[in-house]
Write a protein that holds these residues in place. Structure first.
Motif, PDB file in Angstrom:
ATOM      1  N   ILE A   1      -3.325   6.273   5.570  1.00 25.58           N
ATOM      2  CA  ILE A   1      -2.185   6.808   4.834  1.00 25.58           C
ATOM      3  C   ILE A   1      -1.909   8.230   5.310  1.00 25.58           C
ATOM      4  O   ILE A   1      -2.804   9.071   5.365  1.00 25.58           O
ATOM      5  CB  ILE A   1      -2.454   6.827   3.317  1.00 25.58           C
ATOM      6  CG1 ILE A   1      -2.546   5.395   2.778  1.00 25.58           C
ATOM      7  CG2 ILE A   1      -1.369   7.602   2.570  1.00 25.58           C
ATOM      8  CD1 ILE A   1      -3.003   5.328   1.334  1.00 25.58           C
TER       9      ILE A   1
ATOM     10  N   PHE B   1      -3.868  -3.926  -4.842  1.00 29.14           N
ATOM     11  CA  PHE B   1      -4.066  -2.809  -3.934  1.00 29.14           C
ATOM     12  C   PHE B   1      -5.052  -1.811  -4.524  1.00 29.14           C
ATOM     13  O   PHE B   1      -5.269  -1.754  -5.736  1.00 29.14           O
ATOM     14  CB  PHE B   1      -2.738  -2.089  -3.660  1.00 29.14           C
ATOM     15  CG  PHE B   1      -2.086  -1.512  -4.897  1.00 29.14           C
ATOM     16  CD1 PHE B   1      -2.506  -0.308  -5.439  1.00 29.14           C
ATOM     17  CD2 PHE B   1      -1.051  -2.185  -5.519  1.00 29.14           C
ATOM     18  CE1 PHE B   1      -1.914   0.217  -6.580  1.00 29.14           C
ATOM     19  CE2 PHE B   1      -0.445  -1.675  -6.652  1.00 29.14           C
ATOM     20  CZ  PHE B   1      -0.876  -0.470  -7.190  1.00 29.14           C
TER      21      PHE B   1
ATOM     22  N   THR C   1      -6.888   8.435  -6.703  1.00 33.64           N
ATOM     23  CA  THR C   1      -7.234   7.029  -6.520  1.00 33.64           C
ATOM     24  C   THR C   1      -6.326   6.187  -7.401  1.00 33.64           C
ATOM     25  O   THR C   1      -6.093   6.518  -8.567  1.00 33.64           O
ATOM     26  CB  THR C   1      -8.698   6.767  -6.911  1.00 33.64           C
ATOM     27  OG1 THR C   1      -9.556   7.575  -6.105  1.00 33.64           O
ATOM     28  CG2 THR C   1      -9.059   5.298  -6.703  1.00 33.64           C
TER      29      THR C   1
ATOM     30  N   LEU D   1       0.805  -1.209   0.000  1.00 33.13           N
ATOM     31  CA  LEU D   1       0.000   0.000   0.000  1.00 33.13           C
ATOM     32  C   LEU D   1       0.843   1.264   0.000  1.00 33.13           C
ATOM     33  O   LEU D   1       0.525   2.237  -0.678  1.00 33.13           O
ATOM     34  CB  LEU D   1      -0.935   0.000   1.214  1.00 33.13           C
ATOM     35  CG  LEU D   1      -2.133  -0.940   1.069  1.00 33.13           C
ATOM     36  CD1 LEU D   1      -2.858  -1.036   2.393  1.00 33.13           C
ATOM     37  CD2 LEU D   1      -3.063  -0.435  -0.007  1.00 33.13           C
TER      38      LEU D   1
ATOM     39  N   GLY E   1      -6.054   2.962   2.274  1.00 39.77           N
ATOM     40  CA  GLY E   1      -5.796   1.969   1.237  1.00 39.77           C
ATOM     41  C   GLY E   1      -6.138   0.575   1.738  1.00 39.77           C
ATOM     42  O   GLY E   1      -6.319   0.339   2.933  1.00 39.77           O
TER      43      GLY E   1
ATOM     44  N   SER F   1      -5.890   2.416  -3.347  1.00 43.27           N
ATOM     45  CA  SER F   1      -5.615   3.474  -2.373  1.00 43.27           C
ATOM     46  C   SER F   1      -6.249   4.777  -2.848  1.00 43.27           C
ATOM     47  O   SER F   1      -6.436   5.012  -4.040  1.00 43.27           O
ATOM     48  CB  SER F   1      -4.105   3.654  -2.177  1.00 43.27           C
ATOM     49  OG  SER F   1      -3.505   4.141  -3.364  1.00 43.27           O
ATOM     50  N   TRP F   2      -6.559   5.604  -1.894  1.00 47.02           N
ATOM     51  CA  TRP F   2      -7.061   6.956  -2.164  1.00 47.02           C
ATOM     52  C   TRP F   2      -6.344   7.912  -1.234  1.00 47.02           C
ATOM     53  O   TRP F   2      -6.217   7.653  -0.027  1.00 47.02           O
ATOM     54  CB  TRP F   2      -8.570   7.042  -1.913  1.00 47.02           C
ATOM     55  CG  TRP F   2      -9.121   8.440  -2.088  1.00 47.02           C
ATOM     56  CD1 TRP F   2      -9.536   9.035  -3.227  1.00 47.02           C
ATOM     57  CD2 TRP F   2      -9.281   9.420  -1.050  1.00 47.02           C
ATOM     58  NE1 TRP F   2      -9.960  10.327  -2.991  1.00 47.02           N
ATOM     59  CE2 TRP F   2      -9.813  10.591  -1.659  1.00 47.02           C
ATOM     60  CE3 TRP F   2      -9.021   9.431   0.324  1.00 47.02           C
ATOM     61  CZ2 TRP F   2     -10.086  11.737  -0.925  1.00 47.02           C
ATOM     62  CZ3 TRP F   2      -9.294  10.581   1.053  1.00 47.02           C
ATOM     63  CH2 TRP F   2      -9.841  11.717   0.427  1.00 47.02           C
ATOM     64  N   SER F   3      -5.824   9.008  -1.767  1.00 45.38           N
ATOM     65  CA  SER F   3      -5.125   9.996  -0.950  1.00 45.38           C
ATOM     66  C   SER F   3      -5.410  11.398  -1.450  1.00 45.38           C
ATOM     67  O   SER F   3      -5.713  11.614  -2.634  1.00 45.38           O
ATOM     68  CB  SER F   3      -3.608   9.732  -0.953  1.00 45.38           C
ATOM     69  OG  SER F   3      -3.097   9.734  -2.274  1.00 45.38           O
TER      70      SER F   3
ATOM     71  N   MET G   1       0.673   4.144  -2.962  1.00 48.39           N
ATOM     72  CA  MET G   1       0.460   5.572  -2.801  1.00 48.39           C
ATOM     73  C   MET G   1       1.616   6.367  -3.375  1.00 48.39           C
ATOM     74  O   MET G   1       1.430   7.388  -4.028  1.00 48.39           O
ATOM     75  CB  MET G   1       0.278   5.901  -1.325  1.00 48.39           C
ATOM     76  CG  MET G   1      -0.014   7.360  -1.071  1.00 48.39           C
ATOM     77  SD  MET G   1      -0.072   7.714   0.679  1.00 48.39           S
ATOM     78  CE  MET G   1       1.589   7.311   1.134  1.00 48.39           C
TER      79      MET G   1
END
Length: 250
Positions: A56, A243, A215, A12, A36, A245-247, A16
């Motif tokens: 994250i 995986f 994303t 993860l 994530g 992930s969103w940030s 990111m």
């Protein structure tokens, strides 16, 4: 099942990192947050797949990038070529209680790797190479990786196929996959591992269109060298990881 959780953390964090590397020219500087989920297929005997949600936190500056426990600092830049120092945890350890295959074995510790990475960008191509060393002296190992990726841009969506080859030296492989003479049993023979060439192919998709952040989702397939797959501790020579992930920057 400590190691399943740890490997998912690694997947993860790298996921990111990739999402903001892919959009490096567009991404602002500052602190970021997100969440994530990673799934990893283990090759050690007695392990099943594990799905782990993770928070994250990170920072991206002009030279310094921090994504959870992954840190890089750009030392030099010349056109499309850059050199960076990097720190990254190595989540490959295990305890004797993690699986029946480890019963009676000494603990193999997680560690911290540090080294140098170089990047060469040519339009949508990215060539990366790095060499890292075990800074804590647990395995006293070294690993070098060469990776190439290409970014296909479809409006606000980026699709990135990637291929990588890595070499882990004998100290590193033997520490995590070897069986010492005093650890041998009738069902687990002593094993001294050589260095291993490993290969990875993956595909990632990233977009800033959802919920005001970045994303990223993807999948990787890894082929392990024979000195790893021949270990009495493993029962596979390949593994899958996935995986999402969103940030978002603060």
């Amino acid at each position: 099942m400590k190691r399943n959780y740890s490997v998912s953390c690694s997947v993860l964090a790298l996921a990111m990192l990739g999402s903001h590397t892919a959009a490096a020219q567009e991404a602002p500087a500052g602190f970021l947050y997100g969440i994530g989920v990673g799934v990893n297929q283990e090759i050690y005997r007695g392990y099943s797949n594990r799905t782990i949600p993770l928070p994250i936190l990170g920072y991206r500056g002009e030279k310094l990038s921090v994504y959870g426990p992954f840190v890089s600092y750009q030392l030099a830049e010349l056109g499309n070529f850059s050199v960076s120092a990097k720190l990254a945890p190595r989540f490959d350890g295990f305890d004797s209680s993690d699986s029946a295959v480890f019963t009676g074995m000494a603990k193999r510790k997680d560690s911290l790797d540090g080294g140098i990475a170089v990047q060469l960008r040519q339009q949508d191509w990215l060539l990366e190479a790095d060499t890292v060393f075990d800074l804590l002296g647990n395995a006293n190992g070294q690993e070098s990786t060469l990776a190439v990726s290409y970014s296909y841009r479809f409006n606000a969506v980026v699709v990135e196929p990637k291929f990588a080859v890595s070499y882990a030296n004998s100290d590193l492989v033997d520490y995590y996959y070897g069986v010492r003479e005093n650890e041998a049993t009738t069902g687990r023979s002593a094993y001294s591992a050589d260095g291993a060439w490993n290969y990875t192919a993956g595909l990632a998709v990233s977009t800033p269109l959802l919920f005001g952040g970045m994303t990223r989702l993807g999948i990787e397939h890894k082929w392990y060298g024979s000195s790893i797959s021949d270990s009495p501790l493993t029962d596979r020579d390949t593994g899958l990881s996935a995986f999402i992930s969103w940030s978002r920057f603060f």
